[in-house]
Design a protein around this motif. Structure first.
Motif, PDB file in Angstrom:
ATOM      1  N   CYS A  14       8.806  -9.179 -12.663  1.00 38.93           N
ATOM      2  CA  CYS A  14       9.637  -8.569 -12.113  1.00 38.93           C
ATOM      3  C   CYS A  14       9.343  -8.132 -10.704  1.00 38.93           C
ATOM      4  CB  CYS A  14       9.946  -7.141 -12.840  1.00 38.93           C
ATOM      5  SG  CYS A  14      10.532  -7.410 -14.350  1.00 38.93           S
ATOM      6  N   TYR A  15      10.072  -7.655  -9.801  1.00 41.69           N
ATOM      7  CA  TYR A  15       9.885  -7.712  -8.423  1.00 41.69           C
ATOM      8  C   TYR A  15      10.560  -6.667  -7.707  1.00 41.69           C
ATOM      9  CZ  TYR A  15       8.354 -12.575  -9.182  1.00 41.69           C
ATOM     10  OH  TYR A  15       7.859 -13.703  -9.667  1.00 41.69           O
ATOM     11  N   LYS A  16       9.996  -6.121  -6.464  1.00 41.55           N
ATOM     12  CA  LYS A  16      10.768  -4.947  -5.911  1.00 41.55           C
ATOM     13  C   LYS A  16      10.380  -5.390  -4.341  1.00 41.55           C
ATOM     14  CE  LYS A  16      10.459  -0.667  -6.962  1.00 41.55           C
ATOM     15  NZ  LYS A  16       9.774   0.545  -7.449  1.00 41.55           N
ATOM     16  N   LEU A  17      11.383  -5.296  -3.500  1.00 41.49           N
ATOM     17  CA  LEU A  17      11.372  -5.495  -2.061  1.00 41.49           C
ATOM     18  C   LEU A  17      11.235  -3.933  -1.552  1.00 41.49           C
ATOM     19  CD1 LEU A  17      13.792  -8.368  -1.451  1.00 41.49           C
ATOM     20  CD2 LEU A  17      11.392  -8.534  -1.773  1.00 41.49           C
ATOM     21  N   ALA A  18      10.601  -3.598  -0.894  1.00 41.37           N
ATOM     22  CA  ALA A  18      10.487  -2.359  -0.131  1.00 41.37           C
ATOM     23  C   ALA A  18      10.581  -2.613   1.254  1.00 41.37           C
ATOM     24  CB  ALA A  18       8.902  -1.823  -0.448  1.00 41.37           C
ATOM     25  N   TYR A  19      11.807  -2.427   1.493  1.00 45.82           N
ATOM     26  CA  TYR A  19      12.327  -2.804   3.066  1.00 45.82           C
ATOM     27  C   TYR A  19      12.817  -1.390   3.596  1.00 45.82           C
ATOM     28  CZ  TYR A  19      14.893  -3.940   7.087  1.00 45.82           C
ATOM     29  OH  TYR A  19      15.319  -3.901   8.364  1.00 45.82           O
ATOM     30  N   PHE A  20      12.221  -1.218   4.845  1.00 42.27           N
ATOM     31  CA  PHE A  20      12.529   0.009   5.764  1.00 42.27           C
ATOM     32  C   PHE A  20      13.319  -0.289   6.905  1.00 42.27           C
ATOM     33  CE2 PHE A  20       8.930   1.021   2.952  1.00 42.27           C
ATOM     34  CZ  PHE A  20       9.424   2.293   2.302  1.00 42.27           C
ATOM     35  N   GLN A  21      14.345   0.108   7.185  1.00 44.96           N
ATOM     36  CA  GLN A  21      14.991   0.213   8.436  1.00 44.96           C
ATOM     37  C   GLN A  21      14.363   1.041   9.350  1.00 44.96           C
ATOM     38  OE1 GLN A  21      19.374   0.686   7.139  1.00 44.96           O
ATOM     39  NE2 GLN A  21      19.653  -1.584   7.783  1.00 44.96           N
ATOM     40  N   ASP A  22      13.972   2.224   9.089  1.00 50.74           N
ATOM     41  CA  ASP A  22      13.260   3.041  10.055  1.00 50.74           C
ATOM     42  C   ASP A  22      11.810   2.450  10.169  1.00 50.74           C
ATOM     43  OD1 ASP A  22      11.968   4.939  11.336  1.00 50.74           O
ATOM     44  OD2 ASP A  22      12.718   6.645   9.776  1.00 50.74           O
ATOM     45  N   LEU A  23      11.486   1.851  11.195  1.00 56.08           N
ATOM     46  CA  LEU A  23      10.306   1.388  11.476  1.00 56.08           C
ATOM     47  C   LEU A  23       9.153   2.317  11.217  1.00 56.08           C
ATOM     48  CD1 LEU A  23      10.869  -0.744  14.715  1.00 56.08           C
ATOM     49  CD2 LEU A  23      11.298  -1.431  12.429  1.00 56.08           C
ATOM     50  N   SER A  24       9.317   3.606  11.354  1.00 60.08           N
ATOM     51  CA  SER A  24       8.264   4.322  11.506  1.00 60.08           C
ATOM     52  C   SER A  24       7.805   4.485  10.058  1.00 60.08           C
ATOM     53  CB  SER A  24       8.601   5.788  12.029  1.00 60.08           C
ATOM     54  OG  SER A  24       9.724   6.470  11.175  1.00 60.08           O
ATOM     55  N   ARG A  25       8.600   4.223   8.953  1.00 63.71           N
ATOM     56  CA  ARG A  25       8.283   4.138   7.433  1.00 63.71           C
ATOM     57  C   ARG A  25       7.579   3.113   6.965  1.00 63.71           C
ATOM     58  NH1 ARG A  25      10.483   8.437   5.048  1.00 63.71           N
ATOM     59  NH2 ARG A  25      10.623   7.115   2.795  1.00 63.71           N
ATOM     60  N   ARG A  26       7.298   2.166   7.748  1.00 57.86           N
ATOM     61  CA  ARG A  26       6.541   1.061   7.349  1.00 57.86           C
ATOM     62  C   ARG A  26       5.306   1.250   7.022  1.00 57.86           C
ATOM     63  NH1 ARG A  26      10.034  -3.735  10.535  1.00 57.86           N
ATOM     64  NH2 ARG A  26      12.223  -3.171   9.378  1.00 57.86           N
ATOM     65  N   VAL A  27       4.404   0.559   6.318  1.00 61.17           N
ATOM     66  CA  VAL A  27       2.880   0.941   6.032  1.00 61.17           C
ATOM     67  C   VAL A  27       2.092  -0.126   6.189  1.00 61.17           C
ATOM     68  CG1 VAL A  27       3.927   2.476   4.449  1.00 61.17           C
ATOM     69  CG2 VAL A  27       3.327   0.486   3.621  1.00 61.17           C
ATOM     70  N   GLY A  28       0.623   0.474   6.346  1.00 65.77           N
ATOM     71  CA  GLY A  28      -0.275  -0.602   6.277  1.00 65.77           C
ATOM     72  C   GLY A  28      -0.573  -1.125   4.959  1.00 65.77           C
ATOM     73  N   PHE A  29      -1.610  -2.237   4.915  1.00 65.11           N
ATOM     74  CA  PHE A  29      -1.817  -3.082   3.752  1.00 65.11           C
ATOM     75  C   PHE A  29      -2.376  -2.291   2.612  1.00 65.11           C
ATOM     76  CE2 PHE A  29      -4.455  -5.321   0.978  1.00 65.11           C
ATOM     77  CZ  PHE A  29      -3.811  -6.432   0.730  1.00 65.11           C
ATOM     78  N   ASN A 147      -4.068  -2.648   9.501  1.00 63.83           N
ATOM     79  CA  ASN A 147      -3.719  -1.377   9.819  1.00 63.83           C
ATOM     80  C   ASN A 147      -2.259  -1.339  10.548  1.00 63.83           C
ATOM     81  OD1 ASN A 147      -4.422  -2.485  12.112  1.00 63.83           O
ATOM     82  ND2 ASN A 147      -5.642  -0.577  12.887  1.00 63.83           N
ATOM     83  N   MET A 148      -1.855  -2.681  10.486  1.00 58.97           N
ATOM     84  CA  MET A 148      -0.353  -2.986  11.081  1.00 58.97           C
ATOM     85  C   MET A 148       0.664  -2.593   9.980  1.00 58.97           C
ATOM     86  SD  MET A 148      -0.766  -4.025  14.157  1.00 58.97           S
ATOM     87  CE  MET A 148       0.817  -4.861  14.432  1.00 58.97           C
ATOM     88  N   LYS A 149       1.822  -2.111  10.687  1.00 58.07           N
ATOM     89  CA  LYS A 149       2.907  -1.361   9.732  1.00 58.07           C
ATOM     90  C   LYS A 149       4.018  -2.606   9.287  1.00 58.07           C
ATOM     91  CE  LYS A 149       0.627   2.455  10.146  1.00 58.07           C
ATOM     92  NZ  LYS A 149      -0.089   2.928   9.290  1.00 58.07           N
ATOM     93  N   HIS A 150       4.048  -2.813   8.124  1.00 58.95           N
ATOM     94  CA  HIS A 150       5.000  -3.639   7.628  1.00 58.95           C
ATOM     95  C   HIS A 150       5.832  -3.270   6.266  1.00 58.95           C
ATOM     96  CE1 HIS A 150       3.727  -6.830  10.392  1.00 58.95           C
ATOM     97  NE2 HIS A 150       2.329  -6.576  10.081  1.00 58.95           N
ATOM     98  N   ASN A 151       6.953  -4.093   5.869  1.00 54.21           N
ATOM     99  CA  ASN A 151       7.473  -3.963   4.570  1.00 54.21           C
ATOM    100  C   ASN A 151       6.455  -4.446   3.685  1.00 54.21           C
ATOM    101  OD1 ASN A 151       9.871  -2.842   5.664  1.00 54.21           O
ATOM    102  ND2 ASN A 151      10.204  -4.995   6.587  1.00 54.21           N
ATOM    103  N   PHE A 152       6.869  -4.301   2.416  1.00 52.90           N
ATOM    104  CA  PHE A 152       5.969  -4.932   1.456  1.00 52.90           C
ATOM    105  C   PHE A 152       6.761  -5.344   0.037  1.00 52.90           C
ATOM    106  CE2 PHE A 152       5.872  -0.141   0.669  1.00 52.90           C
ATOM    107  CZ  PHE A 152       5.886  -0.004  -0.422  1.00 52.90           C
ATOM    108  N   ILE A 153       6.284  -6.047  -0.861  1.00 48.94           N
ATOM    109  CA  ILE A 153       6.834  -6.635  -2.200  1.00 48.94           C
ATOM    110  C   ILE A 153       5.776  -6.378  -3.181  1.00 48.94           C
ATOM    111  CG2 ILE A 153       7.667  -8.565  -3.323  1.00 48.94           C
ATOM    112  CD1 ILE A 153       8.056 -10.044  -0.514  1.00 48.94           C
TER     113      ILE A 153
END
Length: 248
Positions: A14-29, A147-153
């Motif tokens: 199973c999978y979950k896409l964690a996508y944030f339109q608010d850029l400030s909510r994206r996270v590091g690795f 430490n870059m901020k991205h979405n994640f899966i």
């Protein structure tokens, strides 16, 4: 947290896409890795071209959803610990999966990984960017600073049952605070429904037969216990007498 998407039956991941339109909510690795593990999964590991294509389809549906989706890469679970050999030709072989998978499948963009200080891997998702030497920046992999901020899966084991009903492609109740989830296929729950529904007429027939049998047994029981008034009511006077001893 959002809902998990499961493909096929309970034997598949199973999978979950964690996508944030608010850029400030994206996270590091490491934050993304921790979020997946707390939720019972792990950052996405990819074991084959078929699984890569499945994730690409999910991301394509996300792009086509028409809910204002912007560019944003996704962390996957591939990373390189330590920089001792980062500049050597062996660098590509130093990457490993965070969930312990030994999969050798790779889908690097042209001239990647660039190594150096970039030790964590993202899957490109930049549909509006102009293509580069390796084509569009979509779905291929790139190493980036951790430490870059991205979405994640996130990826979950096959024992996790699906929780997304058919016809509910993503959750738009809180587009900036919630994960946007793409649901395509349902899993074991609908399959159980398909098994149960055909048995309903048989269950009703059994229920009716059981009720009829109980009614007949009850009726017979009443017939057997019925007694003659001449026998059972002899101790009851038909014309009650006044007992002089009871008069005041």
């Amino acid at each position: 947290s959002g809902q998990k998407v499961c493909y096929g039956d309970f034997k598949h991941s199973c999978y979950k896409l964690a996508y944030f339109q608010d850029l400030s909510r994206r996270v590091g690795f490491q934050e993304a890795r921790q979020a997946c593990e707390i939720d019972g999964g792990a950052l996405l590991s990819l074991e084959s071209e078929a699984e890569q294509q499945l994730i690409e389809n999910m991301l394509q549906n996300l792009t086509k959803s028409g809910s204002g989706i912007s560019d944003g890469d996704f962390w996957i679970g591939l990373w390189r610990s330590g920089d001792a050999l980062a500049t050597s030709s062996a660098c590509p072989d130093l990457y490993q999966w965070a969930d312990g998978s030994n999969s050798l499948f790779r889908n690097w963009y042209t001239d990647e990984p660039s190594c150096g200080s970039e030790a964590c891997v993202v899957m490109y998702h930049q549909p509006t960017a102009n293509p580069g030497l390796g084509g569009p920046y979509l779905y291929q992999w790139n190493d980036d600073r951790c430490n870059m901020k991205h979405n994640f899966i996130c990826k979950y084991g096959p024992d996790i049952l699906p929780t997304v009903p058919a016809g509910n492609p993503y959750d738009t109740s809180k587009p900036e605070d919630q994960y946007h989830i793409i649901a395509t296929e349902t899993g074991i729950i609908p399959n159980l429904i398909y098994v149960i529904i055909p048995t309903i007429p048989l269950l009703l027939l059994i229920l009716v037969a059981f009720g009829t049998c109980c009614f007949q047994m009850l009726h017979k029981s009443k017939g057997r216990t019925k007694t003659s008034p001449n026998q059972s009511t002899l101790w009851i006077s038909k014309t009650p007498r006044k007992d002089s001893s009871m008069e005041v």
